[in-house]
Motif scaffolding. Structure first.
Motif, mmCIF file in Angstrom:
data_model
loop_
_atom_site.group_PDB
_atom_site.id
_atom_site.type_symbol
_atom_site.label_atom_id
_atom_site.label_comp_id
_atom_site.label_asym_id
_atom_site.label_seq_id
_atom_site.Cartn_x
_atom_site.Cartn_y
_atom_site.Cartn_z
ATOM 1 N N GLY A 27 0.826 -0.988 -0.058
ATOM 2 C CA GLY A 27 -0.175 -0.197 0.146
ATOM 3 C C GLY A 27 1.032 1.500 0.157
ATOM 4 N N ASP A 28 2.134 1.676 0.644
ATOM 5 C CA ASP A 28 3.123 2.610 0.558
ATOM 6 C C ASP A 28 4.363 2.129 0.188
ATOM 7 O OD1 ASP A 28 4.700 4.453 1.457
ATOM 8 O OD2 ASP A 28 4.085 4.653 3.354
ATOM 9 N N GLN A 29 5.469 2.204 -0.632
ATOM 10 C CA GLN A 29 6.001 1.530 -1.076
ATOM 11 C C GLN A 29 7.251 2.584 -0.607
ATOM 12 O OE1 GLN A 29 6.374 -1.119 -5.152
ATOM 13 N NE2 GLN A 29 3.767 -1.320 -4.497
ATOM 14 N N SER A 30 7.210 3.405 -0.488
ATOM 15 C CA SER A 30 8.632 5.007 -0.304
ATOM 16 C C SER A 30 9.139 4.403 -0.266
ATOM 17 C CB SER A 30 7.209 6.354 0.600
ATOM 18 O OG SER A 30 6.872 5.558 2.143
ATOM 19 N N PHE A 31 9.732 3.391 1.473
ATOM 20 C CA PHE A 31 10.555 2.464 1.724
ATOM 21 C C PHE A 31 11.920 2.418 0.632
ATOM 22 C CE2 PHE A 31 7.825 -0.650 1.525
ATOM 23 C CZ PHE A 31 8.697 -2.132 1.528
ATOM 24 N N LEU A 32 10.575 1.864 -0.545
ATOM 25 C CA LEU A 32 11.854 2.052 -1.552
ATOM 26 C C LEU A 32 12.430 3.055 -2.219
ATOM 27 C CD1 LEU A 32 10.118 -1.229 -2.818
ATOM 28 C CD2 LEU A 32 11.990 -1.026 -1.788
ATOM 29 N N GLY A 33 12.060 3.829 -1.587
ATOM 30 C CA GLY A 33 12.604 5.437 -2.598
ATOM 31 C C GLY A 33 12.422 5.702 -3.985
ATOM 32 N N GLY A 34 11.866 5.067 -4.893
ATOM 33 C CA GLY A 34 11.060 4.921 -6.175
ATOM 34 C C GLY A 34 12.323 4.603 -7.070
ATOM 35 N N LYS A 35 12.816 3.274 -6.202
ATOM 36 C CA LYS A 35 13.856 3.077 -7.004
ATOM 37 C C LYS A 35 14.212 1.350 -8.019
ATOM 38 C CE LYS A 35 18.201 5.013 -4.659
ATOM 39 N NZ LYS A 35 18.871 4.788 -3.665
ATOM 40 N N THR A 36 12.131 0.827 -6.984
ATOM 41 C CA THR A 36 12.382 -0.110 -8.053
ATOM 42 C C THR A 36 10.219 -0.314 -7.435
ATOM 43 O OG1 THR A 36 12.143 -3.036 -7.602
ATOM 44 C CG2 THR A 36 12.766 -2.190 -5.513
ATOM 45 N N GLN A 37 10.196 -1.642 -7.363
ATOM 46 C CA GLN A 37 8.787 -1.559 -7.152
ATOM 47 C C GLN A 37 8.475 -3.074 -6.029
ATOM 48 O OE1 GLN A 37 6.752 -1.327 -11.201
ATOM 49 N NE2 GLN A 37 5.433 -4.165 -10.151
ATOM 50 N N LEU A 38 7.285 -3.354 -5.478
ATOM 51 C CA LEU A 38 7.295 -4.895 -4.793
ATOM 52 C C LEU A 38 6.610 -5.299 -6.171
ATOM 53 C CD1 LEU A 38 6.176 -3.553 -1.685
ATOM 54 C CD2 LEU A 38 8.886 -4.603 -1.876
ATOM 55 N N ALA A 39 6.901 -6.760 -5.826
ATOM 56 C CA ALA A 39 5.723 -7.563 -6.521
ATOM 57 C C ALA A 39 5.948 -8.835 -5.784
ATOM 58 C CB ALA A 39 6.371 -8.420 -8.451
ATOM 59 N N ALA A 40 4.046 -9.598 -5.761
ATOM 60 C CA ALA A 40 3.744 -10.609 -4.985
ATOM 61 C C ALA A 40 3.828 -11.758 -5.521
ATOM 62 C CB ALA A 40 2.442 -9.975 -4.360
ATOM 63 N N VAL A 41 4.129 -12.946 -4.766
ATOM 64 C CA VAL A 41 3.994 -13.981 -5.158
ATOM 65 C C VAL A 41 2.891 -15.127 -3.638
ATOM 66 C CG1 VAL A 41 6.557 -14.416 -5.498
ATOM 67 C CG2 VAL A 41 5.393 -14.283 -3.292
ATOM 68 N N ASN A 42 2.676 -13.963 -2.902
ATOM 69 C CA ASN A 42 1.497 -14.480 -2.448
ATOM 70 C C ASN A 42 0.283 -15.142 -2.366
ATOM 71 O OD1 ASN A 42 3.396 -14.139 0.310
ATOM 72 N ND2 ASN A 42 1.842 -14.068 1.484
ATOM 73 N N SER A 43 -0.538 -15.475 -2.119
ATOM 74 C CA SER A 43 -2.168 -15.510 -3.367
ATOM 75 C C SER A 43 -2.475 -14.692 -3.259
ATOM 76 C CB SER A 43 -2.680 -16.805 -2.799
ATOM 77 O OG SER A 43 -3.381 -16.735 -0.909
ATOM 78 N N ILE A 44 -1.973 -13.656 -2.855
ATOM 79 C CA ILE A 44 -3.031 -12.290 -3.532
ATOM 80 C C ILE A 44 -2.639 -12.698 -5.078
ATOM 81 C CG2 ILE A 44 -3.148 -11.674 -1.485
ATOM 82 C CD1 ILE A 44 -0.842 -9.532 -2.094
ATOM 83 N N ASN A 45 -1.474 -12.934 -6.010
ATOM 84 C CA ASN A 45 -1.145 -12.427 -6.850
ATOM 85 C C ASN A 45 -2.222 -13.681 -7.781
ATOM 86 O OD1 ASN A 45 0.862 -13.363 -9.384
ATOM 87 N ND2 ASN A 45 1.658 -12.243 -8.576
ATOM 88 N N TRP A 46 -2.330 -12.876 -9.281
ATOM 89 C CA TRP A 46 -3.807 -13.988 -9.873
ATOM 90 C C TRP A 46 -3.322 -15.151 -10.382
ATOM 91 C CZ3 TRP A 46 -8.163 -15.008 -11.114
ATOM 92 C CH2 TRP A 46 -8.688 -15.834 -11.732
ATOM 93 N N ALA A 47 -2.231 -15.537 -10.850
ATOM 94 C CA ALA A 47 -1.591 -15.915 -12.100
ATOM 95 C C ALA A 47 -0.670 -17.482 -10.497
ATOM 96 C CB ALA A 47 0.623 -15.454 -11.461
ATOM 97 N N ARG A 48 -1.074 -17.140 -9.092
ATOM 98 C CA ARG A 48 -1.447 -17.819 -8.241
ATOM 99 C C ARG A 48 -2.346 -19.217 -8.263
ATOM 100 N NH1 ARG A 48 1.252 -18.560 -3.154
ATOM 101 N NH2 ARG A 48 0.112 -19.679 -2.483
ATOM 102 N N ILE A 49 -3.448 -18.348 -8.429
ATOM 103 C CA ILE A 49 -4.847 -18.846 -9.201
ATOM 104 C C ILE A 49 -5.259 -19.590 -9.848
ATOM 105 C CG2 ILE A 49 -7.527 -17.952 -8.264
ATOM 106 C CD1 ILE A 49 -6.002 -17.238 -5.751
#
Length: 466
Positions: free
Chosen positions: A206-228
């Motif tokens: 929800g708030d990725q500012s801790f990465l300083g705008g240099k990269t982004q988060l990607a998900a592997v948990n089951s919230i990722n549609w590709a898992r379903i």
């Protein structure tokens, strides 16, 4: 194929963006705008296909033109040829019309391999195409972490950080994560429970500012549609192996986060004849309490012999609620906000609609051990504790003995020797050959306090280009 958020306020995305996004910007989960539907004749024509060929037919509509068909076919073939059984998901008969589908023949001995070994290849393909680097942040109650690490360890464009609850996963599960070597692999043991880890992941997306705008988060948990998406396939596989689609099947699914059983729900909506889905839970029974009594209420999380289901906040349940509320994101958002304050129910007619397909049961540790022992004494077949819960729930909830009942075998029993010993059996489950030296391998893990800022600071300092 476009994907929309379960909360209604995020932009619709294509497959590539959904793959990389995880949570939608409005806090919701992405689902397809519409589902493909297969006729009985079309499903029947898939008899005799290899698992990877079947997977292509089921999944390609979700990928659409984001990946050329030949490339996607090759990915699927590479993924499933690494499984240790030619059938990929073999079926074992326990009794008359009662089966276990073994979903633990992949490299990390759990059903998560079906999706996560593919997800790693999908990420590498898309990130190479975009010349992009991402940080994967995930939470695990045991099996997701090792499968995600195995699936992504060779990815050139990924750093992976997996959070697990400190001293609350089995030793085999922990070692499967912490013994994999690689500069891009980081294991974090959080002094808390799985829900704490999952909350940190959600808040970080929800708030990725801790990465300083240099990269982004990607998900592997089951919230990722590709898992379903990948988990839908083995429902078709089981049906075709047991006389479908000309007969209906029932499935019992050990589940904590609701992702695996939601895949079965989608398989039915896509045209597969399924007469019953049994939600099998342990003492952390929020899903059972809702499905049996229309009351969604969080209780204190308990530690059990089935740790992969020690979950109280079932992320993917939101996807079902979205359908039950006529795909009205505003209604779903309001319901989930009220659920954070106390118990909630949904309108009776919506709940009764869910009950037409779903049954549920909660199985405690004693009944889990009894089931492990009973099945071994009758069949000389060893169940892991999660699968044992599925078998017991299937027997307790079965509507029609004439309909084949398939329990999803979610993990290899060697991952849970304590539960086997607790059942009173003298047999000791052995690890497969490729893992025989697991207890001799060096571990790497960082133990952190249950504090979001500490975890985010660790990730900001340790990703490859920090």
């Amino acid at each position: 194929m476009r994907y929309i958020s379960t909360r209604g306020d995020a932009p619709a995305l294509g497959f590539e963006d959904v793959l990389l996004t995880g949570l939608a910007t409005d806090g919701g989960l992405y689902v397809p705008e519409s589902l493909p539907h297969f006729s009985i004749e079309e499903i029947r024509s898939w008899r005799g296909l290899s698992y990877s060929e079947l997977a292509f037919n089921v999944m390609h509509p979700f990928v659409d033109d984001a990946i050329p068909a030949d490339d996607f076919r090759a990915m699927l073939e590479q993924t499933y040829k690494e499984f240790a059984h030619q059938a990929v998901a073999p079926l074992v008969q326990l009794d008359t019309n009662e089966w276990v589908m073994e979903l633990f023949r992949g490299p990390t001995l759990a059903f998560k391999d079906f999706a996560l070994q593919l997800l790693g290849r999908l990420l590498d393909y898309v990130l190479e195409k975009r010349k992009q680097h991402v940080v994967i942040m995930g939470a695990t109650s045991g099996d997701t972490g090792s499968a995600a690490i195995e699936g992504c360890r060779r990815c050139e464009h990924v750093d992976i950080f997996i959070l697990h609850p400190h001293e609350r996963v089995s030793e085999v599960q922990r070692r499967q994560m912490t013994t994999v070597q690689g500069d891009n692999i980081h294991n974090i043991a959080v002094r808390g429970n799985f829900d704490d880890c999952q909350r940190m992941v959600k808040e970080s997306f929800g708030d990725q500012s801790f990465l300083g705008g240099k990269t982004q988060l990607a998900a592997v948990n089951s919230i990722n549609w590709a898992r379903i998406m990948a988990q839908i396939v083995y429902y078709f596989h089981a049906s075709l192996a047991l006389g479908g689609p000309d007969r209906s099947l029932a499935f019992s699914v050990p589940t904590g986060n609701f992702g695996d059983i939601f895949a079965g729900y989608l398989a039915k909506k896509m045209g597969l004849p399924i007469s019953q889905l049994v939600i099998a839970t342990n003492r952390n029974d929020i899903l059972h309490r809702f499905m049996s009594g229309n009351r969604y209420e969080q209780h204190q999380l308990e530690h059990t012999l089935s740790p992969s289901m020690d979950i109280m906040v079932s992320s993917n349940f939101e996807r079902l609620l979205f359908d039950l509320h006529g795909r009205d994101g505003a209604l779903v958002k309001d319901l989930l906000e009220r659920a954070q304050q106390g118990p909630v129910s949904i309108e009776d007619y919506r709940w009764r609609h869910a009950r037409k397909l779903f049954d549920s049961d909660a199985v405690d540790d004693k009944l889990t051990c009894d089931t492990i022992r009973e099945v071994f004494e009758r069949n000389e077949y060893l169940l892991d504790p999660h699968t044992a819960i599925g078998v017991r729930a299937a027997r307790n909830c079965r509507r029609d003995p004439a309909v084949p009942m398939v329990t999803l075998g979610t993990a290899h029993p060697a991952k849970f020797p304590d539960a086997i010993a607790e059942s009173g059996l003298s047999v000791k489950p052995e690890l497969p050959v490729h893992m025989a030296d697991l207890f001799d391998r060096e571990e790497r893990c960082s133990v952190l306090e249950n504090d979001l800022s500490a975890v985010q600071a660790f990730i900001a300092d340790h990703w490859k280009h920090a």
